[in-house]
Design a protein around this motif. Structure first.
Motif, PDB file in Angstrom:
ATOM      1  N   TYR A  10      45.381  48.135  49.617  1.00 37.04           N
ATOM      2  CA  TYR A  10      45.967  46.925  50.200  1.00 37.04           C
ATOM      3  C   TYR A  10      46.649  47.269  51.521  1.00 37.04           C
ATOM      4  CZ  TYR A  10      45.480  45.816  45.252  1.00 37.04           C
ATOM      5  OH  TYR A  10      44.983  45.658  43.984  1.00 37.04           O
ATOM      6  N   GLU A  14      46.234  41.556  54.769  1.00 38.31           N
ATOM      7  CA  GLU A  14      46.468  41.100  53.402  1.00 38.31           C
ATOM      8  C   GLU A  14      47.967  40.942  53.184  1.00 38.31           C
ATOM      9  OE1 GLU A  14      42.729  43.175  51.086  1.00 38.31           O
ATOM     10  OE2 GLU A  14      44.544  44.355  51.432  1.00 38.31           O
ATOM     11  N   GLY A  16      51.439  40.312  50.460  1.00 34.45           N
ATOM     12  CA  GLY A  16      51.946  40.747  49.169  1.00 34.45           C
ATOM     13  C   GLY A  16      52.736  42.039  49.266  1.00 34.45           C
ATOM     14  N   TYR A  45      42.183  40.629  49.796  1.00 32.05           N
ATOM     15  CA  TYR A  45      43.161  40.288  48.760  1.00 32.05           C
ATOM     16  C   TYR A  45      44.089  39.181  49.236  1.00 32.05           C
ATOM     17  CZ  TYR A  45      47.019  40.867  45.447  1.00 32.05           C
ATOM     18  OH  TYR A  45      47.994  40.653  44.511  1.00 32.05           O
ATOM     19  N   PRO A  46      44.467  38.175  48.431  1.00 25.05           N
ATOM     20  CA  PRO A  46      44.135  38.025  47.005  1.00 25.05           C
ATOM     21  C   PRO A  46      42.944  37.099  46.723  1.00 25.05           C
ATOM     22  CG  PRO A  46      45.888  36.502  47.543  1.00 25.05           C
ATOM     23  CD  PRO A  46      45.520  37.207  48.833  1.00 25.05           C
ATOM     24  N   THR A  47      42.227  36.684  47.764  1.00 21.66           N
ATOM     25  CA  THR A  47      41.159  35.692  47.570  1.00 21.66           C
ATOM     26  C   THR A  47      39.927  36.278  46.892  1.00 21.66           C
ATOM     27  OG1 THR A  47      40.228  36.136  49.757  1.00 21.66           O
ATOM     28  CG2 THR A  47      41.919  34.413  49.605  1.00 21.66           C
ATOM     29  N   ASN A  78      37.830  38.952  42.881  1.00 22.13           N
ATOM     30  CA  ASN A  78      39.052  38.816  42.084  1.00 22.13           C
ATOM     31  C   ASN A  78      38.724  38.141  40.757  1.00 22.13           C
ATOM     32  OD1 ASN A  78      38.584  36.184  42.816  1.00 22.13           O
ATOM     33  ND2 ASN A  78      40.645  35.776  43.598  1.00 22.13           N
ATOM     34  N   ARG A  85      35.241  43.352  38.286  1.00 23.54           N
ATOM     35  CA  ARG A  85      36.419  44.020  38.831  1.00 23.54           C
ATOM     36  C   ARG A  85      36.184  45.531  38.915  1.00 23.54           C
ATOM     37  NH1 ARG A  85      40.972  40.510  38.689  1.00 23.54           N
ATOM     38  NH2 ARG A  85      42.149  42.183  39.670  1.00 23.54           N
ATOM     39  N   LEU A 225      53.287  36.144  44.869  1.00 21.72           N
ATOM     40  CA  LEU A 225      51.968  36.048  44.257  1.00 21.72           C
ATOM     41  C   LEU A 225      51.999  35.077  43.075  1.00 21.72           C
ATOM     42  CD1 LEU A 225      49.061  37.202  44.264  1.00 21.72           C
ATOM     43  CD2 LEU A 225      49.866  38.938  42.648  1.00 21.72           C
ATOM     44  N   GLY A 227      50.170  34.961  40.336  1.00 21.90           N
ATOM     45  CA  GLY A 227      49.247  35.627  39.433  1.00 21.90           C
ATOM     46  C   GLY A 227      49.667  35.490  37.982  1.00 21.90           C
ATOM     47  N   GLY A 252      47.337  32.771  44.748  1.00 22.76           N
ATOM     48  CA  GLY A 252      46.908  33.722  43.740  1.00 22.76           C
ATOM     49  C   GLY A 252      46.053  33.055  42.688  1.00 22.76           C
ATOM     50  N   SER A 253      45.780  33.766  41.616  1.00 22.88           N
ATOM     51  CA  SER A 253      44.813  33.302  40.619  1.00 22.88           C
ATOM     52  C   SER A 253      45.250  32.038  39.888  1.00 22.88           C
ATOM     53  CB  SER A 253      44.546  34.421  39.605  1.00 22.88           C
ATOM     54  OG  SER A 253      45.735  34.795  38.937  1.00 22.88           O
TER      55      SER A 253
END
Length: 387
Positions: A10, A14, A16, A45-47, A78, A85, A225, A227, A252-253
């Motif tokens: 990272y 990016e 974070g 990251y994080p896409t 991701n 992954r 984030l 996540g 994030g996710s």
């Protein structure tokens, strides 16, 4: 001038904690007369998608603020699919091996872990008596994966444990961002040289805003984030909104689930502001009363860097994650603590905070404590003596 290479998964652009941590380390070493180079994947990251400015490239080389950066090809993903992954990590590992084969590597190398597999590849191919390997451990994998529910104790877990121990054993110096990480390493290799290297931020904080005293609701903010580990989606479903507004920054996710919840509950005082550039975010955060740092599950070894960043801004912190972070909050009087995973206790703690209690004097005190106790440059000066 001493040459030093940093290997990381990272790096800016990016966003974070991980990318910020390595950027400040590289920049700080460069300012201390080190010739610093960085190997990192093409930004994704994080896409989980290669950023537009780097699409179609196999390798990108640039010099930014005196640091030479090699961005290598990666199969970006991701996905929650473990195979995809793993493929992403393997692709970056193969790119690293190719780079090691065709480029001269400095005698001192700092390797970021996790990801374990990337760190293993680097340690395996670069570890030798002629080269000093410094392993920068920010989270304890595979333990963290087990506590997050992402891993199970099976044959694969045993392989990851072997990789973890191989990395520790073959490192000359291990940096850990928490006392728990250092203790874990020492429990396996008691004689291993270690160094507590916190994720302290390095920025000039803006002046704190004097908020007008009113009878408005308490303004609560989270920035970071979105996540699974942070658990913001679960948090917004359990907060008592009787006397608060909740503002959210980041991506994030869980971003889509959070947006969907907000669309389904338009009457709740929740405001999602998306992702904002760090310098603008710092100024935006000053308008809020308190911030919250949650973790869905208590993760051994984890030390949220937001503690140090929020404190530097003078923001009182509600900590909802357990572990070593609680000690930092208590010892430095940075805010209050709710029992991890207990949303009733969290709502009780929040209900006790009155907006008029969050005054300029309190915020200035927190900021002063952070500037004194969480100083990036003091810490890095101590580290340089070990490099």
């Amino acid at each position: 001038m001493k040459n030093i290479l940093i290997i990381t998964s990272y790096y800016p652009p990016e966003t974070g904690a991980a990318s910020n941590r390595i950027f400040h380390l590289a920049d700080g070493l460069q300012k201390r007369n080190f010739n610093v180079s960085v190997i990192t994947p093409l930004p994704n990251y994080p896409t989980g998608k290669i950023f537009n400015d780097y699409k179609g490239e196999f390798k990108h080389i640039s010099t930014e603020k005196g640091v030479k950066i090699f961005r290598l090809w990666i199969y970006a993903s991701n996905s929650k699919n473990k195979v995809l992954r793993l493929l992403a990590m393997l692709s970056y590992s193969f790119s690293l091996i190719w780079f090691f084969m065709w480029n001269k590597i400095p005698k001192t190398v700092i390797i970021q872990s996790p990801p374990l597999l990337v760190a293993f590849t680097s340690v395996l191919f670069l570890g030798s008596k002629q080269r000093k390997i410094i392993l920068n451990v920010s989270d304890l994998w595979p333990i963290a994966g087990l506590e997050l529910g992402a891993l199970k104790k099976n044959f694969s877990y045993k392989i990851l444990e072997y990789i973890e121990r191989f990395n520790y054993n073959n490192a000359d110096l291990i940096l850990g961002q928490s006392e728990e990480i250092i203790a874990h390493v020492k429990s396996i290799f008691p004689k291993k040289e270690t160094f507590l290297y916190r994720n302290y931020p390095d920025f000039s904080p803006p002046e704190i805003i004097q908020k007008k005293i009113s009878k408005e609701k308490l303004t609560l903010v989270y920035a970071g984030l979105l996540g699974v580990a942070q658990g913001i989606y679960k948090l917004i479903k359990h907060l008592d909104y009787s006397n608060i507004e909740f503002h959210i920054y980041g991506n994030g996710s869980e971003q889509d689930k959070i947006k969907s919840f907000l669309n389904s509950n338009p009457n709740l005082p929740i405001f999602y502001h998306g992702e904002v550039a760090r310098d603008k975010l710092h100024k935006a955060l000053l308008q809020y009363d308190v911030t919250i740092i949650p973790l869905l599950n208590r993760i051994y070894g984890s030390m949220p860097s937001k503690i140090f960043e929020y404190a530097r801004l003078g923001l009182p912190i509600i900590y909802f994650g357990g572990g070593e972070g609680e000690t930092i909050i208590k010892d430095n009087a940075l805010g209050c603590i709710a029992k991890p995973g207990n949303y009733n206790d969290l709502n009780r703690i929040i209900a006790k905070i009155k907006p008029f209690e969050i005054d300029l004097e309190l915020k200035q005190k927190i900021k002063k404590t952070a500037l004194k106790n969480f100083d990036f440059n003091t810490q890095l000066n101590h580290l340089v003596a070990h490099v």
